[in-house]
Design an enzyme around this catalytic site. Structure first.
Site, mmCIF file in Angstrom:
data_model
loop_
_atom_site.group_PDB
_atom_site.id
_atom_site.type_symbol
_atom_site.label_atom_id
_atom_site.label_comp_id
_atom_site.label_asym_id
_atom_site.label_seq_id
_atom_site.Cartn_x
_atom_site.Cartn_y
_atom_site.Cartn_z
ATOM 1 N N LYS A 198 0.975 -1.160 0.168
ATOM 2 C CA LYS A 198 -0.117 0.130 0.043
ATOM 3 C C LYS A 198 0.945 1.151 0.022
ATOM 4 C CE LYS A 198 -1.654 3.026 2.269
ATOM 5 N NZ LYS A 198 -1.659 4.617 1.672
ATOM 6 N N GLU A 273 9.773 1.965 10.763
ATOM 7 C CA GLU A 273 10.869 3.226 10.461
ATOM 8 C C GLU A 273 10.114 4.440 10.534
ATOM 9 O OE1 GLU A 273 14.208 2.465 10.001
ATOM 10 O OE2 GLU A 273 13.799 0.363 10.041
ATOM 11 N N CYS A 307 13.954 11.399 6.198
ATOM 12 C CA CYS A 307 13.941 10.980 7.620
ATOM 13 C C CYS A 307 15.139 11.662 7.976
ATOM 14 C CB CYS A 307 13.374 9.623 7.966
ATOM 15 S SG CYS A 307 14.486 8.449 6.713
ATOM 16 N N GLU A 409 10.018 17.238 14.329
ATOM 17 C CA GLU A 409 9.859 16.950 12.885
ATOM 18 C C GLU A 409 9.346 17.964 12.150
ATOM 19 O OE1 GLU A 409 8.923 13.374 11.119
ATOM 20 O OE2 GLU A 409 10.966 13.146 10.257
HETATM 21 P P1 NAD Z 1 2.583 8.905 7.044
HETATM 22 O O1 NAD Z 1 2.690 8.251 8.588
HETATM 23 O O2 NAD Z 1 1.464 9.985 6.878
HETATM 24 O O3 NAD Z 1 2.053 7.651 5.831
HETATM 25 C C1 NAD Z 1 2.759 6.701 5.715
HETATM 26 C C2 NAD Z 1 2.150 5.598 5.250
HETATM 27 O O4 NAD Z 1 1.074 5.106 6.034
HETATM 28 C C3 NAD Z 1 1.110 6.134 3.898
HETATM 29 O O5 NAD Z 1 1.126 4.723 3.169
HETATM 30 C C4 NAD Z 1 -0.240 6.128 4.474
HETATM 31 O O6 NAD Z 1 -1.191 6.095 3.530
HETATM 32 C C5 NAD Z 1 -0.179 5.277 5.707
HETATM 33 N N1 NAD Z 1 -1.161 5.322 6.492
HETATM 34 C C6 NAD Z 1 -1.774 6.566 7.133
HETATM 35 N N2 NAD Z 1 -2.510 6.307 8.141
HETATM 36 C C7 NAD Z 1 -2.650 4.925 8.318
HETATM 37 C C8 NAD Z 1 -3.159 4.000 9.185
HETATM 38 N N3 NAD Z 1 -4.028 4.501 10.236
HETATM 39 N N4 NAD Z 1 -3.123 2.868 9.313
HETATM 40 C C9 NAD Z 1 -2.185 2.376 8.302
HETATM 41 N N5 NAD Z 1 -1.690 3.081 7.561
HETATM 42 C C10 NAD Z 1 -1.848 4.375 7.481
HETATM 43 O O7 NAD Z 1 4.109 9.533 6.612
HETATM 44 P P2 NAD Z 1 4.175 10.326 5.486
HETATM 45 O O8 NAD Z 1 3.814 11.609 5.463
HETATM 46 O O9 NAD Z 1 4.052 9.191 4.133
HETATM 47 O O10 NAD Z 1 5.971 10.174 5.435
HETATM 48 C C11 NAD Z 1 6.565 11.111 6.115
HETATM 49 C C12 NAD Z 1 7.106 10.457 7.411
HETATM 50 O O11 NAD Z 1 7.987 9.267 7.211
HETATM 51 C C13 NAD Z 1 8.152 11.413 8.154
HETATM 52 O O12 NAD Z 1 7.676 11.471 9.540
HETATM 53 C C14 NAD Z 1 9.645 10.594 8.021
HETATM 54 O O13 NAD Z 1 10.613 10.851 8.938
HETATM 55 C C15 NAD Z 1 9.232 9.055 7.821
HETATM 56 N N6 NAD Z 1 10.031 8.419 6.990
HETATM 57 C C16 NAD Z 1 10.883 7.736 7.898
HETATM 58 C C17 NAD Z 1 11.852 6.782 7.509
HETATM 59 C C18 NAD Z 1 12.765 5.920 8.135
HETATM 60 O O14 NAD Z 1 13.330 5.025 7.396
HETATM 61 N N7 NAD Z 1 13.048 6.056 9.416
HETATM 62 C C19 NAD Z 1 12.008 6.840 5.843
HETATM 63 C C20 NAD Z 1 11.270 7.917 4.936
HETATM 64 C C21 NAD Z 1 10.188 8.621 5.716
#
Ligand code: NAD
Length: 522
Positions: A198, A273, A307, A409
């Site tokens: 997804k 992550e 991130c 962040e």
């Molecule tokens: P997000 O948490 O909004 O979304 C991530 C994913 O989760 C998306 O596919 C989203 O549709 C899904 N999602 C949202 N609500 C959900 C739920 N209730 N249940 C299951 N899935 C759900 O994050 P984002 O805005 O896409 O990404 C940015 C964040 O990701 C930042 O905090 C960044 O630091 C982090 N990030 C971390 C890493 C790492 O390896 N540590 C790498 C890249 C990004």
């Protein structure tokens, strides 16, 4: 335009586009059980270019829990055949996938820039990371090492082998739209699992391109399934599904907590992550020019939406003035624009929600005591910027470590510089946030470098380099609110996608009781 009607509620990037009249953009369906299918909902959302929201990249299904149900059923049906295919054979298919990614690198990079904004060099790097991950991890098909160890009884053999965990749900963010899906997909497959993926609402096309390439190389139907849509509906349905044994999630710490709770309810394995608030430490003996280079790249690469972004810089007072002057000068001179234009240094941010969140933090920073807005701070909205989500590269100086801009962040092109008087103080500030992903130190003193390496409680540490730049053959992940103890990439990722099976072979021909029977010399 009957189908292209429903924008995803949460995501303003889609909403901005949905109202404008134009020809129907290309539809990219879900991939379930080896077939390209629309959602049962019959609805589609639009994926628009954040540099120019008049440019619609494509339409994708607004899927529902029923689509997840179908994808899970397909992955379940395909599981035994794929698991039983010898790992070296699975790997051979994945090596062919690597070839397609190489061939398509430029096309995939351009499409990625269009869907999420980062400059072409960086989207090329994103696809390259998927290529590296594919070749490196496919090599595991001929290793997947277990181990043997002596048994405590005579005529008994002991060993440990890896077994696939089963059906894996992969949930990914938008900032590395091909690299991150590949970090999960390729190890899951080489280990013998089937998957439902997804992707983030903002970047389904790059995952579509990856999955389409899987189809092209002949990965059997049902082994890889793609379902696009809303996190709160399809993401949640995936995490809650009783047949999904493992959820591998990358995204924000807030969403990660929801995912973890849902997995805990049904004892599913869950690897997370999540966010970061990474620090560069610049000591008084540092090569300041080099440190400035690192800070500019770390803070403004991908418009600060990594991130591992260098969102804090802790600088020794003796070089503070020189460092901040140079950093501000460099930030002011960055060329902001469309990532497809080769002259652009920094592209837009991902969507309207992100834009407002970032501008909100800039306001908070200006209100907070003592921090000085040294450059940037505004939205760019005239001329070439009129239809996109552009923010000036922004530097706060003279900040103190407890400020919100130094703790939370922001995930945008904003960095905060904090003066310090010693290495110990720098380390304390570096560790003084809830996250623990990446940190770096600039110094010429090897003792200081090793001391900081030892004391910083992060998953990644750099010396004389920025906080970004991970390579696929080393483990990737973070401590504290960044992760839950797992690591992706490297060989460590195999511990996410396999479970250990301990095997005892007793060839003594009699009952031998471990911990109970005496073993004599005679
Ligand atoms: P997000 O948490 O909004 O979304 C991530 C994913 O989760 C998306 O596919 C989203 O549709 C899904 N999602 C949202 N609500 C959900 C739920 N209730 N249940 C299951 N899935 C759900 O994050 P984002 O805005 O896409 O990404 C940015 C964040 O990701 C930042 O905090 C960044 O630091 C982090 N990030 C971390 C890493 C790492 O390896 N540590 C790498 C890249 C990004």
């Amino acid at each position: 335009m009957a189908e292209a009607k429903k924008a995803l509620g949460r995501n303003s990037k889609k909403q901005a586009r949905a109202a404008q009249p134009r020809t129907t953009p290309k539809a990219y369906p879900n991939y379930i059980g080896g077939e390209w299918v629309s959602s049962g909902s019959g609805e589609w959302f639009e994926n628009v270019n954040p540099a120019d929201t008049r440019d619609c990249v494509g339409r994708f299904p607004v899927s529902t829990a029923r689509d997840i149900e179908r994808a899970v059923a397909a992955a379940r049906d395909a599981a035994d055949k794929w698991r039983r295919l010898p790992a070296p054979r699975r790997a051979e298919i994945l090596f062919r996938l690597g070839e397609i990614l190489i061939r398509q690198k430029e096309t995939f990079a351009r499409e990625m820039t269009r869907e999420m904004g980062k400059v072409l060099k960086e989207t090329g790097g994103d696809v390259q990371e998927a290529i590296d991950c594919t070749y490196y991890t496919a090599g595991e098909g001929r290793r997947l090492h277990g181990f043997t160890t002596p048994a405590e009884m005579p005529d008994k053999f002991a060993m440990c082998v890896r077994q696939p965990v089963g059906l894996c749900g992969l949930i990914t963010p938008w900032n590395f739209p091909m690299a991150i899906p590949s970090w999960k997909l390729i190890p899951a497959l080489v280990c013998g699992n089937t998957v439902v993926i997804k992707p983030a609402e903002d970047t389904p096309l790059s995952t579509y391109n990856l999955v389409k390439s899987c189809e092209e190389v002949g990965i059997p139907a049902g082994v890889v399934n793609l379902v696009t849509g809303h996190g709160e509906t399809v993401g949640a349905a995936l995490t809650e599904h009783p047949s999904v044994r493992l959820i591998s999630f990358t995204g924000s710490t807030e969403t990660g907590r929801l995912v973890a709770s849902s997995c805990a309810e049904r004892n599913a394995i869950c690897s997370l992550e999540m966010g970061g608030k990474n620090v560069i430490i610049v000591m008084e003996d540092a090569d300041v020019d080099l440190a400035v280079e690192g800070a500019v790249w770390g803070a403004f690469g991908t418009s600060g939406q990594r991130c591992t972004a260098s969102s804090r810089v802790v600088v020794h007072k003796k070089v503070y003035k020189k460092f901040t002057q140079q950093l501000v000068e460099r930030a002011k001179n960055l060329r902001v624009g469309d990532g497809l234009d080769e002259r652009t240094d920094m592209g837009p941010v991902i969507n309207a929600d992100a834009l407002h969140k970032i501008l909100g933090y800039i306001e908070v920073g200006q209100r907070e005591d003592r921090a000085k807005l040294a450059c940037g701070g505004r939205r760019l909205e005239k001329g070439e910027y009129a239809h996109g989500y552009f923010v000036e590269p922004t530097v706060f100086t003279d900040a103190s470590p407890g400020m919100r801009i130094a703790q939370e962040e922001i995930f945008g092109p904003v960095t905060t510089v904090i003066p310090v008087g010693s290495l110990e103080e720098a380390i304390e500030i570096g560790n003084g946030v809830r996250y623990g992903l990446s940190a770096s130190i600039y110094t010429q003193d090897v003792n200081r470098a090793f001391h900081a390496m030892n004391e910083m409680y992060t998953g990644i540490f750099y010396v004389n380099s920025s906080t970004i730049g991970a390579e696929v053959h080393l483990p990737f992940g973070g401590t504290k609110a960044t992760g839950n103890g797992h690591r992706e990439a490297g060989t460590q990722v195999l511990d996410i996608f396999t479970e250990w099976k301990s095997v005892y072979v007793d060839y003594s021909g009699k009952l031998q009781r471990a911990q109970i029977d005496e073993v004599n010399f005679e």
